[in-house]
Design a protein around this motif. Structure first.
Motif: not given
Length: 326
Positions: A269-290
């Protein structure tokens, strides 16, 4: 109460305190010097007479105004002499303003005063949940020399890779209003992902942008708390609105939250609403793509990989080097 309301309430409180302080000073000095109270009343009457004289359209107006201004000046001199003779400052019976530019209104000529802008920034720092971190985690403190210049099998060194990421982060902040980018930082722990997240946050807050920084588990807990705390629904609605609508939301350590149906729905919901409203995000993670693909649903991964510029941090943990310097 939103940010503007908080600031205006702050100014109201300042003005009320200043008014009460003045009344207290008056009660002290009028008891010792009753003549000062008489002077104050006379000056009020003269001010009223001056206003009436200005409104009159008579030949005697200028002469009357001169006489009134002279009386006003004589009273001011007498007042100053009385205060000085009893060792009071000349401005003892004047309203004290914390900010002389705006007189504690927050505005000068319909524009925000510098003190208002500073209060906005202070609130933004508080809202971001990381004001203490900014003292040591910002672009000025970043150490590129902590990264190895030894090239890997792909012909790239951690230092060169970080130089490129660092430049892209600077560009992101400088062109913040003119880009629609979201950033994804991936890589092992201790490579500077969080440091750069906080550096970006500080830079933007200093330019009066609203930034919220939260570790992923804390963000999920906040959403759960505010969503189901019905006793404080209005306040909670404002905080959730800030998460959805602030200029930049930083989600640090994605993947460390407890994986549940609620956490997955909250993140989506957070990702979808912010992306839909052109609100920027930064995500950091220790996970790799897989690992990201394995942990999260297709709806979440499609939002991440379809809407974020990805930067991979490489090399060895630099935190030991940083602690030695600190």
């Amino acid at each position: 109460m939103n940010r503007t309301q908080q600031i205006m309430k702050h100014y109201e409180d300042i003005r009320e305190k200043s008014k009460n302080d003045l009344e207290h000073r008056k009660s002290i000095v009028y008891e010792k010097l009753p003549r000062l109270k008489e002077i104050e009343k006379e000056m009020v009457r003269i001010s009223v007479d001056i206003t009436r004289a200005i409104l009159k359209n008579s030949q005697e107006r200028e002469k009357l105004l001169d006489e009134l201004h002279k009386k006003q000046m004589d009273l001011k001199i007498e007042k100053a002499e009385l205060l000085s003779s009893y060792k009071y400052p000349i401005d003892f019976l004047e309203l004290k303003h914390q900010c002389k530019s705006c007189k504690d209104t927050g505005f000068v000529n319909n524009s925000k005063c510098g003190c208002y802008i500073q209060k906005e920034i202070d609130l933004l720092y508080k809202q971001s949940s990381m004001s203490d971190s900014f003292k040591k985690e910002n672009f000025d403190q970043f150490r590129i020399d902590f990264y190895s210049d030894e090239k890997n099998e792909h012909g790239q060194s951690p230092r060169d890779n970080m130089k490129d990421i660092f430049k892209k982060c600077l560009d992101f902040t400088k062109s913040f209003d003119n880009n629609n980018k979201n950033l994804l930082f991936i890589g092992k722990p201790g490579l500077g992902k969080t440091f750069l997240c906080k550096s970006i946050a500080k830079e933007l807050i200093d330019h009066n942008k609203s930034v919220i920084y939260q570790h992923s588990p804390d963000l999920i807990d906040i959403v759960r708390k505010y969503k189901f705390d019905f006793d404080n629904e209005e306040q909670n609605s404002q905080y959730l609105s800030d998460i959805y609508n602030c200029d930049l939301l930083i989600i640090d350590d994605l993947g460390t939250e407890l994986t549940t149906q609620f956490s997955g729905l909250a993140i989506y919901n957070i990702l979808n609403r912010r992306i839909s409203n052109d609100k920027k995000l930064i995500i950091s993670t220790n996970l790799d793509v897989d690992e990201i693909i394995k942990v999260y649903s297709d709806r979440i991964t499609s939002r991440i990989f379809g809407n974020f510029d990805m930067f991979e941090f490489i090399g060895d943990d630099i935190r030991l080097k940083m602690h030695r310097i600190i």
